[in-house]
Design a protein around this motif. Structure first.
Motif, PDB file in Angstrom:
ATOM      1  N   ARG A 141      33.761  43.239  39.238  1.00  0.00           N
ATOM      2  CA  ARG A 141      33.019  42.713  40.383  1.00  0.00           C
ATOM      3  C   ARG A 141      31.993  41.666  39.944  1.00  0.00           C
ATOM      4  O   ARG A 141      31.793  40.650  40.596  1.00  0.00           O
ATOM      5  CB  ARG A 141      32.295  43.885  41.058  1.00  0.00           C
ATOM      6  CG  ARG A 141      31.715  43.581  42.397  1.00  0.00           C
ATOM      7  CD  ARG A 141      31.029  44.839  42.917  1.00  0.00           C
ATOM      8  NE  ARG A 141      30.366  44.596  44.173  1.00  0.00           N
ATOM      9  CZ  ARG A 141      30.922  44.796  45.364  1.00  0.00           C
ATOM     10  NH1 ARG A 141      32.158  45.239  45.439  1.00  0.00           N
ATOM     11  NH2 ARG A 141      30.241  44.564  46.464  1.00  0.00           N
ATOM     12  N   LEU A 142      31.366  41.917  38.799  1.00  0.00           N
ATOM     13  CA  LEU A 142      30.296  41.028  38.342  1.00  0.00           C
ATOM     14  C   LEU A 142      30.808  39.790  37.623  1.00  0.00           C
ATOM     15  O   LEU A 142      30.156  38.754  37.614  1.00  0.00           O
ATOM     16  CB  LEU A 142      29.362  41.787  37.379  1.00  0.00           C
ATOM     17  CG  LEU A 142      28.554  42.936  37.968  1.00  0.00           C
ATOM     18  CD1 LEU A 142      27.911  43.749  36.853  1.00  0.00           C
ATOM     19  CD2 LEU A 142      27.480  42.390  38.920  1.00  0.00           C
ATOM     20  N   SER A 143      31.966  39.934  36.989  1.00  0.00           N
ATOM     21  CA  SER A 143      32.443  38.859  36.118  1.00  0.00           C
ATOM     22  C   SER A 143      33.909  38.519  36.368  1.00  0.00           C
ATOM     23  O   SER A 143      34.676  39.361  36.844  1.00  0.00           O
ATOM     24  CB  SER A 143      32.263  39.278  34.655  1.00  0.00           C
ATOM     25  OG  SER A 143      32.783  38.297  33.790  1.00  0.00           O
ATOM     26  N   HIS A 144      34.277  37.307  36.014  1.00  0.00           N
ATOM     27  CA  HIS A 144      35.665  36.844  36.160  1.00  0.00           C
ATOM     28  C   HIS A 144      36.469  37.071  34.882  1.00  0.00           C
ATOM     29  O   HIS A 144      37.663  36.781  34.825  1.00  0.00           O
ATOM     30  CB  HIS A 144      35.668  35.344  36.482  1.00  0.00           C
ATOM     31  CG  HIS A 144      34.856  34.536  35.498  1.00  0.00           C
ATOM     32  ND1 HIS A 144      35.410  34.003  34.367  1.00  0.00           N
ATOM     33  CD2 HIS A 144      33.538  34.236  35.464  1.00  0.00           C
ATOM     34  CE1 HIS A 144      34.450  33.378  33.680  1.00  0.00           C
ATOM     35  NE2 HIS A 144      33.307  33.502  34.319  1.00  0.00           N
ATOM     36  N   LEU A 145      35.801  37.582  33.844  1.00  0.00           N
ATOM     37  CA  LEU A 145      36.481  37.721  32.549  1.00  0.00           C
ATOM     38  C   LEU A 145      37.428  38.924  32.548  1.00  0.00           C
ATOM     39  O   LEU A 145      37.156  39.923  33.219  1.00  0.00           O
ATOM     40  CB  LEU A 145      35.432  37.895  31.439  1.00  0.00           C
ATOM     41  CG  LEU A 145      34.486  36.712  31.232  1.00  0.00           C
ATOM     42  CD1 LEU A 145      33.376  37.080  30.251  1.00  0.00           C
ATOM     43  CD2 LEU A 145      35.252  35.473  30.729  1.00  0.00           C
ATOM     44  N   PRO A 146      38.521  38.855  31.782  1.00  0.00           N
ATOM     45  CA  PRO A 146      39.419  40.018  31.702  1.00  0.00           C
ATOM     46  C   PRO A 146      38.719  41.206  31.038  1.00  0.00           C
ATOM     47  O   PRO A 146      37.892  41.029  30.143  1.00  0.00           O
ATOM     48  CB  PRO A 146      40.570  39.533  30.817  1.00  0.00           C
ATOM     49  CG  PRO A 146      40.386  38.080  30.617  1.00  0.00           C
ATOM     50  CD  PRO A 146      38.990  37.717  30.984  1.00  0.00           C
ATOM     51  N   VAL A 147      39.076  42.402  31.518  1.00  0.00           N
ATOM     52  CA  VAL A 147      38.482  43.632  30.972  1.00  0.00           C
ATOM     53  C   VAL A 147      39.602  44.516  30.447  1.00  0.00           C
ATOM     54  O   VAL A 147      40.551  44.815  31.178  1.00  0.00           O
ATOM     55  CB  VAL A 147      37.725  44.417  32.071  1.00  0.00           C
ATOM     56  CG1 VAL A 147      37.132  45.705  31.502  1.00  0.00           C
ATOM     57  CG2 VAL A 147      36.637  43.565  32.703  1.00  0.00           C
ATOM     58  N   ILE A 148      39.506  44.908  29.204  1.00  0.00           N
ATOM     59  CA  ILE A 148      40.480  45.867  28.680  1.00  0.00           C
ATOM     60  C   ILE A 148      39.733  47.124  28.212  1.00  0.00           C
ATOM     61  O   ILE A 148      38.501  47.120  28.123  1.00  0.00           O
ATOM     62  CB  ILE A 148      41.342  45.278  27.533  1.00  0.00           C
ATOM     63  CG1 ILE A 148      40.500  45.015  26.288  1.00  0.00           C
ATOM     64  CG2 ILE A 148      42.063  44.008  27.954  1.00  0.00           C
ATOM     65  CD1 ILE A 148      41.320  44.993  25.030  1.00  0.00           C
TER      66      ILE A 148
END
Ligand code: PEP
Ligand code: MN
Length: 337
Positions: free
Chosen positions: A260-267
């Motif tokens: 929600r806060l960031s556009h970066l991919p999360v793994i």
């Protein structure tokens, strides 16, 4: 602070906004799409008078970004970021599956694991060559020899390499030989290392510090981005808590929060999060169900004899099983593996 321009903004007005920002000694970060045109002010905006920008005709509104990170913020970059590594993409429909041993131990070990990871459908090979061990008496990794073994495993399987960078001096070697530079949990706030990783063109996989808040985690990503590298993959790997049944506590809520806060991919790394091999699969499934863009899992051909993290490593057969079970979850999520 973000200046929202009208989509039909006058070029002269856009120029005035930018010149005004540069005039105060701050940086401009522009993002333009079909339905939006944003101009971000990067730097210390505490003394910027937002109202003064509204005098410029094409300025729609100004938004104060509460969060101190900007380049990592979704507010500023609404679409998900997709990171390209050779022919593979991280952050798109296809989940990123990174697997391999905690440490590279020998040529045959890394080669055997790489072949099995590839066979099971894994997308990337992990393996530590310089290891950040809690005890100075524990195995510290094979060093440069480990990098050579990893390169050979890549040559044999085609799997891109994800390897932890431990010191600023090693950056040239990593830039040359490694596909994704990992910054470990212990170094999440090693700002010199973050800056150096930010100066490379290689994607950076940044692991969450063991006691880092989500804001601190995103600010660490901001360091890399502020230094010029927008390709950051965030990795939740468990945080320290009061219960010691598991090695750490997997913060599942960090996945939707960061998305929600960031556009970066999360793994997610369920291996370090739990420290227990039989928990890796259920936690991997939960992570994908919660919206993670991939997982990083420790796989070893002989966990009982592993030189590091054997008890949280799964055998290739178990990895193959895990792949099948996350495929089902991925399908529900409209993703694929
Ligand atoms: C690792 O991935 O090898 C590692 C050391 O993990 P972390 O930095 O999350 O402890
Ligand atoms: Mn490990």
């Amino acid at each position: 602070m973000i200046i929202v321009m009208r989509t039909d903004a006058d070029l002269e007005d856009v120029k005035s906004v930018k010149n005004k920002i540069l005039g105060i000694g701050l940086e401009v970060y522009e993002s333009k799409g079909l339905n939006y045109h944003l101009i971000g002010i990067v730097g210390d905006t505490s003394k910027v008078d937002a109202e003064s920008f509204r005098a410029i005709k094409s300025v729609e509104k100004t938004i104060h970004v509460q969060e101190p990170y900007k380049k990592a913020s979704r507010l500023f970059h609404p679409e998900n970021t997709e990171i390209h590594v050779g022919t593979k993409t991280i952050g798109g429909d296809k989940l990123a599956i990174i697997a391999g041993p905690c440490s590279v131990e020998s040529q045959s070990q890394i080669l055997e694991v790489a072949i099995q990871v590839k066979k099971a459908g894994g997308g990337f090979l992990r393996g530590g060559a310089f290891k950040p061990r809690t005890s100075p008496y524990s195995f510290q990794g094979l060093g440069e020899e480990g990098i050579i073994f990893l390169k050979n495993a890549k040559q044999a399987t085609g799997l891109p390499l994800v390897v932890e960078l431990m010191s600023v001096e090693q950056i040239e070697m990593y830039e040359k030989d490694i596909d994704i530079i990992q910054i470990g949990a212990r170094n999440m706030q090693n700002y010199e290392l973050l800056k150096v990783a930010g100066q490379t063109k290689k994607p950076v996989l940044l692991k969450r510090g063991i006691s880092a808040t989500i804001e601190e985690f995103l600010l660490a990503a901001e360091y890399i981005m502020a230094a010029g590298n927008d390709s950051v993959i965030l990795c939740e790997r468990g945080i320290r808590s009061y219960d010691n049944y598991t090695r750490n506590i997997l913060d599942i809520s960090a996945i939707p929060a960061i998305k929600r806060l960031s556009h970066l991919p999360v793994i997610v790394d369920p291996s370090h999060a739990s420290g227990i091999w039989w928990m890796v699969e259920p936690l991997a499934k939960a992570s994908i169900a919660a919206g993670a863009d991939g997982i990083m899992v420790e796989v070893h051909n002989d966990p009982q004899r592993a030189l590091s993290d054997g008890k949280q490593s799964i055998k290739p057969e178990k990895f193959s099983h895990l792949m099948k079970s996350i495929e089902e979850i991925a399908r529900i999520q409209n993703r694929r593996i």
